[in-house]
Write a protein that holds these residues in place. Structure first.
Motif, mmCIF file in Angstrom:
data_model
loop_
_atom_site.group_PDB
_atom_site.id
_atom_site.type_symbol
_atom_site.label_atom_id
_atom_site.label_comp_id
_atom_site.label_asym_id
_atom_site.label_seq_id
_atom_site.Cartn_x
_atom_site.Cartn_y
_atom_site.Cartn_z
ATOM 1 N N MET A 130 96.785 -116.839 -26.078
ATOM 2 C CA MET A 130 95.633 -116.210 -25.443
ATOM 3 C C MET A 130 94.375 -117.074 -25.523
ATOM 4 O O MET A 130 93.353 -116.726 -24.918
ATOM 5 N N PRO A 132 93.472 -118.683 -21.772
ATOM 6 C CA PRO A 132 92.748 -117.788 -20.864
ATOM 7 C C PRO A 132 91.343 -117.441 -21.343
ATOM 8 O O PRO A 132 90.421 -117.319 -20.531
ATOM 9 N N ALA A 133 91.160 -117.283 -22.664
ATOM 10 C CA ALA A 133 89.824 -116.980 -23.179
ATOM 11 C C ALA A 133 88.856 -118.123 -22.887
ATOM 12 O O ALA A 133 87.684 -117.891 -22.559
ATOM 13 N N ALA A 159 90.818 -114.379 -28.562
ATOM 14 C CA ALA A 159 92.278 -114.333 -28.529
ATOM 15 C C ALA A 159 92.814 -113.389 -29.604
ATOM 16 O O ALA A 159 93.750 -112.612 -29.356
ATOM 17 N N THR A 166 92.155 -109.856 -28.455
ATOM 18 C CA THR A 166 93.004 -109.493 -27.325
ATOM 19 C C THR A 166 94.378 -109.029 -27.790
ATOM 20 O O THR A 166 94.919 -108.036 -27.291
ATOM 21 N N THR A 191 98.965 -110.239 -18.972
ATOM 22 C CA THR A 191 98.731 -109.551 -20.242
ATOM 23 C C THR A 191 97.281 -109.702 -20.682
ATOM 24 O O THR A 191 96.651 -108.733 -21.142
ATOM 25 N N TYR A 192 96.744 -110.901 -20.524
ATOM 26 C CA TYR A 192 95.349 -111.141 -20.914
ATOM 27 C C TYR A 192 94.387 -110.281 -20.107
ATOM 28 O O TYR A 192 93.516 -109.589 -20.676
ATOM 29 N N ARG A 200 94.539 -106.550 -21.000
ATOM 30 C CA ARG A 200 93.845 -106.185 -22.241
ATOM 31 C C ARG A 200 92.339 -106.058 -21.992
ATOM 32 O O ARG A 200 91.679 -105.175 -22.547
ATOM 33 N N ARG A 201 91.775 -106.945 -21.182
ATOM 34 C CA ARG A 201 90.349 -106.855 -20.897
ATOM 35 C C ARG A 201 90.033 -105.615 -20.072
ATOM 36 O O ARG A 201 88.988 -104.982 -20.252
#
Length: 328
Positions: free
Chosen positions: A213, A216-217, A229, A232, A306-307, A310-311
């Motif tokens: 993660m 992506p962060a 991360a 998340t 998935t990332y 979660r946001r």
């Protein structure tokens, strides 16, 4: 654990206007943007079925683009690195040093340590290429979800500009994971023999999810990627585990399969003509590099969806146009 909002996340619900007469700046309460059906962000309430549909959608819309990106950034560098590694092993196998190490345990240990150091160096060299592929594929996937045109050259250029930050933070994450797993092994393996490796495997799986993660962060939020991360993954730990279990199993099987291929390539040094040995090693290396493509094409959309899911759990107004703006 409370999940902290990113500074880039749209607020779920605007707060009341203060009665004191002071008005906040215009950007204090971002307005939800109008858009068509959301095809990338798995909105709250859509669950695992919606998540699977979004992952499949990323592949369906962009598999050709992703195939080209991962061929350039995963398969090609992998083939070069595997070829260099197998060539070096074959040369080492026929050297006087290898024959001396066969009868000298101390020399054999030193030789093994040097080989492991070379392997670690190759992993570090391969990491920027892989991050380049994931960054380029992310840019491509978000634009395709927004209905915008995508060019391979622009995707790679975007990824190239993001590689330094992603490489720095990812390297920190992997080094921390290695140190923690090593300490766990020291604590448990000596006391419980082989069974002591079980806690290390569990910790490794947990830290790999967090490390996945980080990229992506860095791409979307540009701040505190390690903390983001960690949040998340831990904001909804078991849903994250369920969603990342499939690529985790695939990565493990790919690793085992690659071990067999690499072992077969190394075994080519045992006999036959130089041409036969080189041909066998080349075929094994090509198969190992080709395996990079399906693994990357499964791992990438799974982590991305998935990332953003979660946001969206803490910022329900989050939509693809917000993500597009964050990428720049």
């Amino acid at each position: 654990m409370e999940y902290a909002l990113s500074i880039n996340d749209p607020q779920p619900l605007p707060g009341a206007v203060p009665s004191s007469g002071f008005l906040p700046p215009d950007d204090a309460f971002p307005v939800e943007r109008a858009s068509g059906p959301e095809v990338l962000v798995n909105l709250p309430g859509e669950g695992l079925t919606g998540w699977a549909r979004k992952v499949a959608g990323v592949l369906r819309r962009g598999w050709q683009q992703q195939l080209a990106i991962f061929a350039i950034t995963h398969a090609l560098p992998g083939f070069v690195l595997y070829a260099l590694a197998v060539g070096g092993l074959l040369a080492l196998w026929d050297s006087d040093l290898a024959r001396a190490a066969a009868v000298d345990d101390v020399l054999a240990e030193k030789l093994t340590v040097r080989v492991l150091m070379v392997v670690c160096l190759m992993l570090v060299v391969a990491l920027p290429f892989r991050l380049l592929g994931y960054a380029a594929a992310t840019w491509s996937a978000v634009r395709q979800a927004a209905g915008l045109p995508v060019q391979l050259s622009r995707a790679l250029w975007f990824g190239l500009r993001r590689v330094p930050a992603m490489f720095a933070w990812s390297l920190v994450a992997y080094v921390l994971a290695f140190v923690v797993v090593f300490l766990v092994v020291l604590c448990f393996a000596s006391a419980f023999s082989f069974a002591g490796l079980v806690p290390a495997v569990i910790v490794l799986g947990y830290l790999v999810m967090i490390a996945g993660m980080v990229g992506p962060a860095v791409l979307f939020e540009h701040r505190r990627p390690l903390v983001r991360a960690f949040d998340t993954v831990n904001s909804a730990f078991w849903p994250a585990v369920v969603r990342l279990a499939v690529p985790g199993v695939v990565l493990f099987l790919a690793y085992r399969y690659n071990q067999v291929i690499d072992g077969a390539a190394a075994m080519s040094g045992f006999g036959g003509t130089i041409g036969e040995r080189a041909g066998f090693a080349f075929a094994a290396v090509a198969a190992s590099a080709a395996l990079e493509l399906p693994v990357a094409m499964l791992l990438f959309p799974t982590v991305l969806v998935t990332y953003v899911e979660r946001r969206a759990q803490v910022a329900p107004n989050l939509r693809t146009p917000h993500l597009l703006d964050e990428l720049g």
